[in-house]
Design an enzyme around this catalytic site. Structure first.
Site, PDB file in Angstrom:
ATOM      1  N   SER A   1       4.681   2.492   8.061  1.00  0.00           N
ATOM      2  CA  SER A   1       4.537   1.579   7.151  1.00  0.00           C
ATOM      3  C   SER A   1       5.904   0.985   6.295  1.00  0.00           C
ATOM      4  CB  SER A   1       3.617   1.437   6.502  1.00  0.00           C
ATOM      5  OG  SER A   1       2.134   1.866   7.262  1.00  0.00           O
TER       6      SER A   1
ATOM      7  N   ASP B   1       0.112  -7.159   1.487  1.00  0.00           N
ATOM      8  CA  ASP B   1       0.456  -6.217   1.680  1.00  0.00           C
ATOM      9  C   ASP B   1       1.743  -6.119   2.115  1.00  0.00           C
ATOM     10  OD1 ASP B   1       0.397  -3.176   1.539  1.00  0.00           O
ATOM     11  OD2 ASP B   1       0.243  -3.352   4.433  1.00  0.00           O
TER      12      ASP B   1
ATOM     13  N   HIS C   1       0.783  -1.259  -0.183  1.00  0.00           N
ATOM     14  CA  HIS C   1      -0.297  -0.145  -0.083  1.00  0.00           C
ATOM     15  C   HIS C   1       0.688   1.375  -0.078  1.00  0.00           C
ATOM     16  CE1 HIS C   1      -0.051  -0.318   5.036  1.00  0.00           C
ATOM     17  NE2 HIS C   1       0.676   1.273   4.516  1.00  0.00           N
TER      18      HIS C   1
END
Length: 516
Positions: A195, A119, A88
């Protein structure tokens, strides 16, 4: 209540996490980075191995396309410049830049492989840069093992490391943008921008890849990482290209109040199978390979992708909110094409219920168990007993539903009446429709007759305008159709709409028609 609840729901659902919620600038110089051997360990080395990933591109929000400058984190995997981060963080980006070890210099990078469901992504520096690499931990995460989260939260170019413990070794990993089989829950604080960064053990080895935060509503925060036991083999696969991906930067949405669920497409990677099928930013994928995407997480979406090879043909059904069209096609197959829609055909003849209004639905099955369809929950006045609605002396499986059946009979309420005939005579569809037009009475006038095919049932229909009295003009739809699953039987139906939302409900009912 918001003026347009769906607009608010979609605005909230746009995967801003993919943007990292940060704005960054550029630097034009590239300085060499001191080289450390691959598989470096020790907390002192983590900073030199942790990178900031800067993504530039265009993403779709409900208001339209907008440029973004987002950031995430990652870590160097080997001396060839491969970097592990989150899908993402990078999917949909037009350009990637990398800062290494807190250094302000920036280096271009390219995507090597992504996995939408797990992911994970592998990117690679496109310039030769000497840099350290982190090794994977072979330790099993168990509470209360000490861990450290490294990265660049909130787009800050300064390196950050926080300390915590493993709270849970194997937590549920389904989110609105990923479906992780095993997630490590920990309390080493992470924020947007972390992230893709490493969660390391006390020896500086990678125990997991940070990807999500959560709040269970208790006032406490939860932080999650993809377990190294899962991430390491997946990363090795991604070194050779994509896996379980069609090229969508998406976010699962579910709005029960407005009857909308699926995967919101914020971006589409150029040249990938989704783009080739004709998917566009702003679409909502409602079905994939016949599976309805209703959970509000990536669970069903990823179950389909994991059950198919990356080049397998997969049926896809899409709601294109820009044009209020339903489209069907195939990933790795035929391009998306509009499906017949009464809403599009007849919406100018009824009141506007809002450009994106939806409806909560319930599956309704007739008493014989022969057929079912999805109908508005608000159409709670129902009769599912066999009926002889056409007066031929033989009750047949039927479903009647409305907000008020008595008012439906008087052209004053929306609803539907459907009868399923398991044996047919020698009459034509138009002959049946002629008899139904005569039966609706002098208050109704036929305005259109045509063929229709929504890829579930196909046949002929007539549209009639009726005087609904105080409720305004009512549009009736009289149809005779057959199903692909039983072409020798017919579905005879009459439906009534006061608004375009009612037309949308009728479309949903017919597209969900199922023979049991």
């Amino acid at each position: 209540m918001p003026r347009n609840p769906l607009r608010a729901a979609l605005r909230a659902a746009v995967p801003l996490i993919a943007l990292g919620l940060a704005t960054t600038g550029c630097s034009a110089t590239n300085s060499p980075i001191p080289f450390l051997n691959p598989g470096t360990s020790g907390l002192d080395a983590v900073k030199q191995s942790t990178v900031q990933v800067l993504a530039d591109g265009e993403i779709r929000s409900f208001e339209g396309s907008q440029s973004f400058h987002g950031s995430g984190s990652g870590f160097i995997l080997d001396r060839d410049g491969h970097i592990v981060t989150n899908n993402h963080v990078v999917t949909g980006a037009g350009a990637l830049r990398v800062r290494i070890g807190g250094n302000a210099d920036e280096y271009p990078a390219k995507i090597v492989g992504v996995n939408e469901c797990s992911d994970l992504a592998v990117i690679q520096l496109t310039e030769s840069v000497d840099a350290p690499a982190l090794g994977w931990s072979d330790r099993t995460p168990n509470p209360p093992m000490g861990v450290y989260a490294a990265g660049y939260p909130l787009g800050d170019p300064e390196f950050t490391m926080t300390k915590g413990i493993v709270s849970k070794a194997s937590a549920a990993g389904d989110t609105s943008w990923a479906s992780i089989r095993r997630a490590i829950e920990h309390d080493a604080s992470i924020q947007p921008g972390n992230s893709g960064g490493p969660l390391v053990d006390e020896a500086g080895r990678v125990l997991g890849v940070n990807y999500a935060t959560g709040n269970p509503g208790t006032g406490t925060s939860q932080f999650f990482a993809i377990s190294a036991a899962d991430a390491q083999p997946l990363v090795e696969t991604l070194m050779g290209g994509d896996e379980h991906s069609i090229g969508v930067n998406g976010n699962a949405i579910r709005d029960d109040a407005n009857g909308l669920a699926g995967v919101w497409v914020a971006g589409v990677a150029a040249g990938k199978s989704a783009a080739k099928a004709g998917l566009k930013p702003g679409d909502v994928i409602t079905h994939l390979n016949g599976v309805a995407l209703t959970s509000g997480t990536y669970k069903e979406y990823c179950s389909v992708l994991r059950s198919n090879d990356i080049d397998d043909a997969m049926a896809v059904r899409v709601l294109r909110l820009d044009t209020k069209e339903v489209l069907e096609g195939e990933i790795n197959g035929r391009e998306l094409q509009p499906v017949f829609s009464f809403e599009n055909k007849l919406q100018g003849q009824v009141a506007d219920s809002g450009p994106s209004a939806g409806v909560e639905t319930t599956e309704v099955v007739d008493d014989t168990g022969a057929m079912s369809m999805l109908l508005p929950t608000s159409w709670s006045d129902r009769n599912t007993a066999p009926q002889d609605l056409l007066g031929i002396g033989r009750p047949m499986p039927s479903i009647t539903a409305s907000t008020n059946i008595a008012q439906l009979d008087n052209n004053a309420a929306p609803g539907i009446m459907a009868v399923y005939f398991t044996a047919v005579g020698s009459f034509t569809a138009d002959q049946l429709i002629d008899s139904m037009v005569q039966g609706v009475g002098a208050d109704c006038k036929e305005t259109l007759r045509d063929n229709f095919d929504n890829n579930v049932v196909q046949g002929r229909y007539a549209a009639v305008e009726c005087n609904g009295g105080a409720t305004g003009t009512l549009v009736g739809i009289l149809l005779v159709a057959s199903s692909d699953t039983d072409p020798n039987s017919i579905l005879v139906g009459a439906a009534a709409a006061l608004t375009d939302g009612d037309l949308r409900a009728i479309d949903t009912a017919l597209s969900s028609f199922t023979l049991k």
